[in-house]
Design a protein around this motif. Structure first.
Motif, mmCIF file in Angstrom:
data_model
loop_
_atom_site.group_PDB
_atom_site.id
_atom_site.type_symbol
_atom_site.label_atom_id
_atom_site.label_comp_id
_atom_site.label_asym_id
_atom_site.label_seq_id
_atom_site.Cartn_x
_atom_site.Cartn_y
_atom_site.Cartn_z
ATOM 1 N N VAL A 203 47.527 36.157 37.965
ATOM 2 C CA VAL A 203 48.708 35.305 38.016
ATOM 3 C C VAL A 203 49.155 35.063 39.451
ATOM 4 C CG1 VAL A 203 51.178 35.230 37.484
ATOM 5 C CG2 VAL A 203 49.537 35.872 35.707
ATOM 6 N N SER A 204 49.087 36.103 40.273
ATOM 7 C CA SER A 204 49.539 35.985 41.659
ATOM 8 C C SER A 204 48.516 35.278 42.546
ATOM 9 C CB SER A 204 49.836 37.380 42.228
ATOM 10 O OG SER A 204 48.651 38.152 42.299
ATOM 11 N N GLY A 205 47.284 35.114 42.061
ATOM 12 C CA GLY A 205 46.250 34.460 42.859
ATOM 13 C C GLY A 205 45.665 35.342 43.943
ATOM 14 N N ASP A 206 45.824 36.659 43.810
ATOM 15 C CA ASP A 206 45.294 37.596 44.801
ATOM 16 C C ASP A 206 43.823 37.864 44.475
ATOM 17 O OD1 ASP A 206 44.695 39.678 46.519
ATOM 18 O OD2 ASP A 206 46.621 40.691 46.250
ATOM 19 N N VAL A 207 42.941 37.068 45.065
ATOM 20 C CA VAL A 207 41.519 37.148 44.751
ATOM 21 C C VAL A 207 40.937 38.503 45.135
ATOM 22 C CG1 VAL A 207 39.248 36.150 45.221
ATOM 23 C CG2 VAL A 207 41.243 34.662 44.967
ATOM 24 N N ASP A 208 41.269 38.999 46.326
ATOM 25 C CA ASP A 208 40.720 40.277 46.775
ATOM 26 C C ASP A 208 41.108 41.406 45.833
ATOM 27 O OD1 ASP A 208 39.450 39.170 48.979
ATOM 28 O OD2 ASP A 208 41.198 39.403 50.268
ATOM 29 N N ALA A 209 42.389 41.429 45.432
ATOM 30 C CA ALA A 209 42.846 42.482 44.513
ATOM 31 C C ALA A 209 42.141 42.368 43.172
ATOM 32 C CB ALA A 209 44.356 42.390 44.327
ATOM 33 N N LEU A 210 41.991 41.149 42.660
ATOM 34 C CA LEU A 210 41.345 40.961 41.367
ATOM 35 C C LEU A 210 39.878 41.372 41.416
ATOM 36 C CD1 LEU A 210 41.409 39.996 38.475
ATOM 37 C CD2 LEU A 210 41.087 37.648 39.285
ATOM 38 N N ASP A 222 29.651 40.889 31.403
ATOM 39 C CA ASP A 222 30.840 40.042 31.348
ATOM 40 C C ASP A 222 31.733 40.236 32.566
ATOM 41 O OD1 ASP A 222 31.319 42.649 30.310
ATOM 42 O OD2 ASP A 222 33.230 41.960 29.495
ATOM 43 N N VAL A 223 31.819 41.484 33.051
ATOM 44 C CA VAL A 223 32.633 41.760 34.240
ATOM 45 C C VAL A 223 32.019 41.089 35.463
ATOM 46 C CG1 VAL A 223 33.509 43.560 35.781
ATOM 47 C CG2 VAL A 223 33.528 43.910 33.292
ATOM 48 N N SER A 224 30.715 41.216 35.597
ATOM 49 C CA SER A 224 30.034 40.595 36.738
ATOM 50 C C SER A 224 30.200 39.081 36.730
ATOM 51 C CB SER A 224 28.555 40.965 36.732
ATOM 52 O OG SER A 224 28.382 42.355 36.886
ATOM 53 N N LEU A 225 30.077 38.483 35.550
ATOM 54 C CA LEU A 225 30.241 37.031 35.449
ATOM 55 C C LEU A 225 31.663 36.609 35.825
ATOM 56 C CD1 LEU A 225 28.270 36.250 32.160
ATOM 57 C CD2 LEU A 225 27.609 35.683 34.514
ATOM 58 N N LYS A 226 32.638 37.421 35.448
ATOM 59 C CA LYS A 226 34.015 37.080 35.785
ATOM 60 C C LYS A 226 34.231 37.141 37.297
ATOM 61 C CE LYS A 226 38.829 37.929 34.574
ATOM 62 N NZ LYS A 226 39.781 38.647 33.687
ATOM 63 N N ILE A 227 33.646 38.143 37.952
ATOM 64 C CA ILE A 227 33.762 38.244 39.416
ATOM 65 C C ILE A 227 33.164 37.007 40.074
ATOM 66 C CG2 ILE A 227 32.989 39.514 41.460
ATOM 67 C CD1 ILE A 227 33.158 42.075 39.809
ATOM 68 N N VAL A 228 32.018 36.603 39.573
ATOM 69 C CA VAL A 228 31.367 35.410 40.127
ATOM 70 C C VAL A 228 32.254 34.178 39.955
ATOM 71 C CG1 VAL A 228 29.399 33.846 39.889
ATOM 72 C CG2 VAL A 228 29.032 36.327 39.830
ATOM 73 N N ARG A 229 32.868 34.031 38.756
ATOM 74 C CA ARG A 229 33.734 32.870 38.494
ATOM 75 C C ARG A 229 34.958 32.879 39.405
ATOM 76 N NH1 ARG A 229 32.536 33.984 32.988
ATOM 77 N NH2 ARG A 229 34.543 35.049 32.774
ATOM 78 N N VAL A 230 35.535 34.066 39.597
ATOM 79 C CA VAL A 230 36.728 34.183 40.447
ATOM 80 C C VAL A 230 36.403 33.792 41.886
ATOM 81 C CG1 VAL A 230 38.348 35.833 41.470
ATOM 82 C CG2 VAL A 230 37.882 35.893 39.011
ATOM 83 N N LEU A 231 35.277 34.287 42.393
ATOM 84 C CA LEU A 231 34.889 33.987 43.768
ATOM 85 C C LEU A 231 34.560 32.505 43.941
ATOM 86 C CD1 LEU A 231 32.687 37.136 44.494
ATOM 87 C CD2 LEU A 231 34.908 36.598 45.500
ATOM 88 N N ARG A 232 33.893 31.927 42.965
ATOM 89 C CA ARG A 232 33.550 30.500 43.065
ATOM 90 C C ARG A 232 34.807 29.639 43.001
ATOM 91 N NH1 ARG A 232 28.858 28.740 39.079
ATOM 92 N NH2 ARG A 232 29.301 26.786 40.185
ATOM 93 N N ALA A 233 35.749 30.015 42.116
ATOM 94 C CA ALA A 233 36.993 29.249 42.001
ATOM 95 C C ALA A 233 37.788 29.301 43.294
ATOM 96 C CB ALA A 233 37.837 29.781 40.845
ATOM 97 N N ALA A 234 37.630 30.390 44.058
ATOM 98 C CA ALA A 234 38.347 30.527 45.330
ATOM 99 C C ALA A 234 37.581 29.883 46.478
ATOM 100 C CB ALA A 234 38.593 32.010 45.625
ATOM 101 N N GLY A 235 36.434 29.265 46.174
ATOM 102 C CA GLY A 235 35.654 28.616 47.217
ATOM 103 C C GLY A 235 34.792 29.565 48.025
#
Length: 436
Positions: A203-210, A222-235
């Motif tokens: 919610v806070s958009g803290d990519v590093d913390a997430l 599933d966890v690895s895929l989520k990390i990949v999605r988060v990093l890609r969404a953050a550019g």
């Protein structure tokens, strides 16, 4: 300059239909007045009132009828929200969520129909909060209660409530989550706190913390895929590619089987003697160890089972719910399981403020019970209860019903002069008998 003429005395001479036509014509010319009247209609009109009435009666219905009534309430909420109503629909939506959650603890929802209603109710509550944000700390407190002390449902997505929570509400949730993580090294409460911590980072958009939170979990696809999605969404594409490469070569580790948790001593006491006192003792101990969610469901089921056909057990169930500050649940339990009159009167005294119509039958029962004692002190108490009954009727908009009821009561007991004297001493106007 002369003062404008006060038209109110003249307007009071007009009939309701004429006034309605005049007001409607003016509203057609004045958009602001029309909007104000529409808002008043929504907040005080039949739609919301009917929705509350359906919830009042749904708890006594069977599964199929309950689902239908709640579905009608949800349809009303969705229609008003879709229409862009400016009314505050959050209280009705929240009550609907709480009612369905409670009902799911009491019924066998094998078809999943009622549970589906709960998911929809949460979605509509989130929309209502966005449209008309409640107090952020109050909303945060409700979310924390559902998450840490509830029966394991409903499922709440913090992202849906983020804008309504604002910085203050988010901070309240974060503070509680941090405290739970510091105090509980394991258990259900910690698992809940860890999930909320992850959602807070999203919610806070803290990519590093997430990413750090996700990376600390046991390796899973599933966890690895989520990390990949988060990093890609953050550019951060290069990091996403690197993580995906590492995940492909990383072996999965088996999680150790969970250890059996010891049965609390208070649970043994409750099983031997299921009362409000042992229930609340179990609650206190289980909250400290993070096991209350599971314990509460089975303990309440036991109290409800005993309450069927037993007034004494019904009273214990009500007191247990009151001990948890769950006044609405306590009232519904008192009605459904027919708690004793003293307990229902105690509940009515606090419930008459927000739901006066519901308390009228209770006060009438109490008045009639007191009169049957044929005791001066009981007559005096009956007069006091009549004053409460009169107030409840006024708040419910049924003052005429009280006058009719009182007239019948006095006619039936007209020979009880001491009772009539106490009613008069309580400053209750006794209607004059109607003569043919």
């Amino acid at each position: 300059m002369s003062c404008p003429t006060d038209l109110r005395p003249y307007l009071r001479t007009l009939d309701a239909e004429t006034l309605a036509d005049l007001l409607h014509a003016q509203a057609e010319r004045d958009p602001a007045l029309r909007q104000a009247l529409e808002n008043r209609f929504v907040t005080q009109g039949s739609d919301v009132a009917e929705a509350h009435r359906l919830l009042d009666t749904a708890v006594l219905a069977g599964n199929v009828e309950y689902a239908a009534k709640v579905g009608s309430v949800l349809d009303t909420l969705q229609r008003l929200l879709d229409a862009g109503s400016r009314a505050d629909l959050a209280p009705l939506a929240r009550r609907t969520v709480d009612d369905i959650s409670e009902m799911l603890e009491q019924i066998d929802d094998a078809s999943g129909e009622v549970a589906d209603r709960l998911d929809r109710a949460v979605e509509l509550y989130a929309r209502a909060c966005v449209a008309h944000p409640p107090d952020p700390e109050s909303l945060a407190g409700w979310i924390l209660e559902v998450e840490f002390d509830g029966p394991g449902r409903p499922v709440i997505e913090l992202a849906d409530f983020a804008s309504a929570l604002g910085d203050k509400g988010i901070a309240r949730i974060k503070s509680t989550v941090d405290s739970v993580l510091a105090e509980h090294p394991s258990g259900v409460r910690r698992e809940t706190a860890e999930r909320l911590r992850e959602e807070l980072a999203e919610v806070s958009g803290d990519v590093d913390a997430l990413v750090a939170i996700l990376a600390a979990k046991p390796p899973r696809v599933d966890v690895s895929l989520k990390i990949v999605r988060v990093l890609r969404a953050a550019g951060r594409h290069s990091e996403a590619i690197a993580h995906a490469a590492r995940a492909l070569t990383q072996d999965k580790k088996e999680e150790p089987p969970p250890e059996d948790e010891p049965v609390p001593l208070s649970r043994k006491d409750f099983d031997e003697k299921p009362t409000a006192a042992t229930y609340l003792a179990l609650r206190e101990e289980s909250l400290e160890t993070g096991r209350w969610v599971a314990q509460r469901k089975t303990a309440l089921a036991r109290l409800r089972e005993l309450a069927v056909g037993s007034t004494e057990a019904a009273d214990e169930l009500v007191r247990a719910l009151l001990g948890e500050d769950r006044a609405d649940e306590a009232w519904r339990a008192a009605v459904r399981f027919e708690a004793s009159l003293p307990v229902r009167v105690e509940l009515a005294d606090s419930r008459s403020v927000a739901h006066p119509a519901e308390t009228i039958p209770v006060y009438r029962d109490h008045v009639e019970e007191l009169i049957t004692r044929k005791d001066p002190n009981a007559y005096r108490e009956a007069a006091r209860q009549l004053r409460k009954l009169r107030t409840a009727h006024k708040k419910a908009g049924t003052a005429e019903e009280f006058s009719s009821y009182l007239g019948t009561l006095v006619e039936i007991h007209k020979r009880k002069t001491r009772l009539i004297a106490e009613v008069k001493a309580a400053r209750i106007a006794i209607p004059k008998p109607v003569r043919a």
